[in-house]
Scaffold this active site. Sequence first.
Site, PDB file in Angstrom:
ATOM      1  N   GLY A   1      11.487 -18.327  15.698  1.00  0.00           N
ATOM      2  CA  GLY A   1      12.079 -18.441  17.030  1.00  0.00           C
ATOM      3  C   GLY A   1      13.005 -17.292  17.363  1.00  0.00           C
ATOM      4  O   GLY A   1      14.001 -17.470  18.060  1.00  0.00           O
ATOM      5  N   CYS A   2      12.676 -16.114  16.895  1.00  0.00           N
ATOM      6  CA  CYS A   2      13.536 -14.937  17.015  1.00  0.00           C
ATOM      7  C   CYS A   2      12.915 -13.943  17.995  1.00  0.00           C
ATOM      8  O   CYS A   2      11.693 -13.920  18.188  1.00  0.00           O
ATOM      9  CB  CYS A   2      13.646 -14.305  15.616  1.00  0.00           C
ATOM     10  SG  CYS A   2      14.528 -12.751  15.514  1.00  0.00           S
ATOM     11  N   GLY A   3      13.733 -13.106  18.581  1.00  0.00           N
ATOM     12  CA  GLY A   3      13.224 -12.056  19.452  1.00  0.00           C
ATOM     13  C   GLY A   3      12.316 -11.080  18.712  1.00  0.00           C
ATOM     14  O   GLY A   3      11.489 -10.396  19.316  1.00  0.00           O
TER      15      GLY A   3
ATOM     16  N   THR B   1      10.180 -12.104  16.353  1.00  0.00           N
ATOM     17  CA  THR B   1       9.011 -12.846  15.867  1.00  0.00           C
ATOM     18  C   THR B   1       7.687 -12.154  16.197  1.00  0.00           C
ATOM     19  O   THR B   1       6.778 -12.166  15.361  1.00  0.00           O
ATOM     20  CB  THR B   1       9.040 -14.296  16.394  1.00  0.00           C
ATOM     21  OG1 THR B   1      10.244 -14.924  15.927  1.00  0.00           O
ATOM     22  CG2 THR B   1       7.843 -15.100  15.915  1.00  0.00           C
TER      23      THR B   1
END
Length: 158
Positions: free
Chosen positions: A34-36, A38
């Site tokens: 759920g990371c930028g 990803t």
Amino acid sequence: MSIYDYKVKNIQNKEIALENFKGKVLLIVNTATGCGFTPQYEGLQKLYTKYQNQGFEILDFPCNQFAKQAPGSDAEINSFCTLNYGTTFPRFTKIDVNGKNAAPLYTFLKKAKGGLMGTNIKWNFTKFLINREGNVIARYSPTDKPEKLEKDIAALLK
């Protein structure tokens, strides 16, 4: 100690000796779904597809320490990566990379390559490149996209 002295658990919770990867070029990455960053999974998979048959492996270690961006079980994380990014490289159980519960492998990697960022891992998608002899060659920041690493990987595979 060498990187080959460590054992890690795969997503089936089975202990795997890193000694099994002796003679391969490794890229070890702490990841989050759920990371930028990803979408870097796509670039990682492209590198893996291109170089796996030459002795390249990516070892994926999900980590929920940074803004809780790797929620879910190991099975859920694996499904997300496989379905959304078509990843086929080895994924391991969720770990901590900093603090008192940091995985011993990550304590070793941080000591080997503290980098400009200091010893602690600052965020998801920090990458460590290991040569065929098990030496930590480079540490890359989360903002370093996988394609930026290709030249270094190719050089180690020769």
